[in-house]
Design a protein around this motif. Structure first.
Motif, PDB file in Angstrom:
ATOM      1  N   GLN A   1       0.845  -1.179   0.000  1.00 14.25           N
ATOM      2  CA  GLN A   1       0.000   0.000   0.000  1.00 14.25           C
ATOM      3  C   GLN A   1       0.892   1.244   0.000  1.00 14.25           C
ATOM      4  O   GLN A   1       1.693   1.438   0.910  1.00 14.25           O
ATOM      5  CB  GLN A   1      -0.931   0.017   1.200  1.00 14.25           C
ATOM      6  CG  GLN A   1      -1.901   1.174   1.204  1.00 14.25           C
ATOM      7  CD  GLN A   1      -2.906   1.100   2.333  1.00 14.25           C
ATOM      8  OE1 GLN A   1      -2.991   0.090   3.022  1.00 14.25           O
ATOM      9  NE2 GLN A   1      -3.652   2.162   2.504  1.00 14.25           N
ATOM     10  N   VAL A   2       0.741   2.081  -1.009  1.00 14.49           N
ATOM     11  CA  VAL A   2       1.555   3.271  -1.150  1.00 14.49           C
ATOM     12  C   VAL A   2       0.975   4.406  -0.301  1.00 14.49           C
ATOM     13  O   VAL A   2      -0.242   4.516  -0.126  1.00 14.49           O
ATOM     14  CB  VAL A   2       1.647   3.687  -2.636  1.00 14.49           C
ATOM     15  CG1 VAL A   2       0.286   4.109  -3.178  1.00 14.49           C
ATOM     16  CG2 VAL A   2       2.672   4.793  -2.822  1.00 14.49           C
ATOM     17  N   GLN A   3       1.851   5.231   0.249  1.00 18.11           N
ATOM     18  CA  GLN A   3       1.461   6.445   0.959  1.00 18.11           C
ATOM     19  C   GLN A   3       2.127   7.639   0.276  1.00 18.11           C
ATOM     20  O   GLN A   3       3.281   7.552  -0.140  1.00 18.11           O
ATOM     21  CB  GLN A   3       1.851   6.390   2.427  1.00 18.11           C
ATOM     22  CG  GLN A   3       1.125   5.321   3.212  1.00 18.11           C
ATOM     23  CD  GLN A   3       1.505   5.305   4.674  1.00 18.11           C
ATOM     24  OE1 GLN A   3       2.523   5.870   5.070  1.00 18.11           O
ATOM     25  NE2 GLN A   3       0.689   4.658   5.481  1.00 18.11           N
ATOM     26  N   LEU A   4       1.399   8.756   0.185  1.00 17.01           N
ATOM     27  CA  LEU A   4       1.858   9.923  -0.560  1.00 17.01           C
ATOM     28  C   LEU A   4       1.923  11.144   0.350  1.00 17.01           C
ATOM     29  O   LEU A   4       1.000  11.388   1.131  1.00 17.01           O
ATOM     30  CB  LEU A   4       0.912  10.220  -1.726  1.00 17.01           C
ATOM     31  CG  LEU A   4       0.624   9.065  -2.683  1.00 17.01           C
ATOM     32  CD1 LEU A   4      -0.421   9.481  -3.710  1.00 17.01           C
ATOM     33  CD2 LEU A   4       1.899   8.618  -3.379  1.00 17.01           C
ATOM     34  N   VAL A   5       2.992  11.931   0.222  1.00 20.87           N
ATOM     35  CA  VAL A   5       3.170  13.150   0.993  1.00 20.87           C
ATOM     36  C   VAL A   5       3.592  14.269   0.054  1.00 20.87           C
ATOM     37  O   VAL A   5       4.656  14.187  -0.563  1.00 20.87           O
ATOM     38  CB  VAL A   5       4.209  12.980   2.112  1.00 20.87           C
ATOM     39  CG1 VAL A   5       4.369  14.288   2.879  1.00 20.87           C
ATOM     40  CG2 VAL A   5       3.806  11.860   3.057  1.00 20.87           C
ATOM     41  N   GLU A   6       2.765  15.329  -0.026  1.00 20.30           N
ATOM     42  CA  GLU A   6       3.068  16.486  -0.863  1.00 20.30           C
ATOM     43  C   GLU A   6       3.831  17.539  -0.069  1.00 20.30           C
ATOM     44  O   GLU A   6       3.682  17.647   1.152  1.00 20.30           O
ATOM     45  CB  GLU A   6       1.783  17.123  -1.415  1.00 20.30           C
ATOM     46  CG  GLU A   6       0.885  16.191  -2.194  1.00 20.30           C
ATOM     47  CD  GLU A   6      -0.243  15.647  -1.354  1.00 20.30           C
ATOM     48  OE1 GLU A   6      -1.312  15.352  -1.921  1.00 20.30           O
ATOM     49  OE2 GLU A   6      -0.070  15.521  -0.121  1.00 20.30           O
ATOM     50  N   SER A   7       4.601  18.349  -0.786  1.00 23.20           N
ATOM     51  CA  SER A   7       5.280  19.488  -0.194  1.00 23.20           C
ATOM     52  C   SER A   7       5.550  20.522  -1.282  1.00 23.20           C
ATOM     53  O   SER A   7       5.420  20.235  -2.466  1.00 23.20           O
ATOM     54  CB  SER A   7       6.589  19.083   0.486  1.00 23.20           C
ATOM     55  OG  SER A   7       7.509  18.556  -0.457  1.00 23.20           O
ATOM     56  N   GLY A   8       5.930  21.727  -0.872  1.00 19.23           N
ATOM     57  CA  GLY A   8       6.324  22.764  -1.808  1.00 19.23           C
ATOM     58  C   GLY A   8       5.341  23.896  -1.984  1.00 19.23           C
ATOM     59  O   GLY A   8       5.650  24.874  -2.676  1.00 19.23           O
ATOM     60  N   GLY A   9       4.164  23.805  -1.381  1.00 16.57           N
ATOM     61  CA  GLY A   9       3.197  24.881  -1.486  1.00 16.57           C
ATOM     62  C   GLY A   9       3.632  26.105  -0.703  1.00 16.57           C
ATOM     63  O   GLY A   9       4.559  26.062   0.098  1.00 16.57           O
ATOM     64  N   ALA A  24       6.459   9.152  -2.485  1.00 16.59           N
ATOM     65  CA  ALA A  24       5.702   7.937  -2.206  1.00 16.59           C
ATOM     66  C   ALA A  24       6.532   6.976  -1.371  1.00 16.59           C
ATOM     67  O   ALA A  24       7.718   6.762  -1.644  1.00 16.59           O
ATOM     68  CB  ALA A  24       5.277   7.257  -3.493  1.00 16.59           C
ATOM     69  N   SER A  25       5.901   6.405  -0.372  1.00 16.07           N
ATOM     70  CA  SER A  25       6.505   5.315   0.383  1.00 16.07           C
ATOM     71  C   SER A  25       5.775   4.029   0.042  1.00 16.07           C
ATOM     72  O   SER A  25       4.624   4.046  -0.379  1.00 16.07           O
ATOM     73  CB  SER A  25       6.445   5.584   1.882  1.00 16.07           C
ATOM     74  OG  SER A  25       5.097   5.686   2.325  1.00 16.07           O
TER      75      SER A  25
END
Length: 123
Positions: A1-9, A24-25
């Motif tokens: 199961q992949v986990q997603l973390v956004e950044s840069g806003g 993605a992890s």
């Protein structure tokens, strides 16, 4: 199961640029079609861009075509959204998402979503 973390806003002036990242992890990142969506206050979530597994095929909403560029680095489990010539109408929470099977604009085709990163463009 992949986990997603956004950044840069962040907060930028109209005409400026930002680069969003989504890390993605988990396993098999290269097996996923990746997309970017956004949701402005009082509006429904809308498609922004998508990129196929190898990164050789991309697609953009008309509203961002020519200004935004999506890319991915499968060795780093990361997808990017380079945003140039930003407009106040680009203000929204931006989400990255992963699709197992479908290369399209439908949010229901994406099984995993990040928590979002806020982009605010001042006029």
């Amino acid at each position: 199961q992949v986990q997603l973390v956004e950044s840069g806003g962040g907060l930028v002036q109209a005409g400026g640029s930002l680069r969003l990242s989504c890390v993605a992890s988990g396993r098999s990142f290269s097996s996923y079609i990746m997309g970017w969506f956004r949701q402005a206050p009082g509006k429904e979530r809308e498609f922004v861009s998508r990129i196929h597994r190898s990164g050789t095929s991309t697609y953009y909403a008309d509203s961002v075509k020519g200004r935004f560029t999506i890319s991915r680095d499968n060795a780093k489990n990361t997808v990017y959204l380079q945003m140039n010539s930003l407009k106040p109408e680009d203000t929204a929470v931006y989400y990255c998402a992963a699709s197992v099977l479908y290369y399209n604009d439908r949010s229901t085709s994406y099984s995993t979503w990040g928590q979002g990163t806020l982009v605010t463009v001042s006029s």
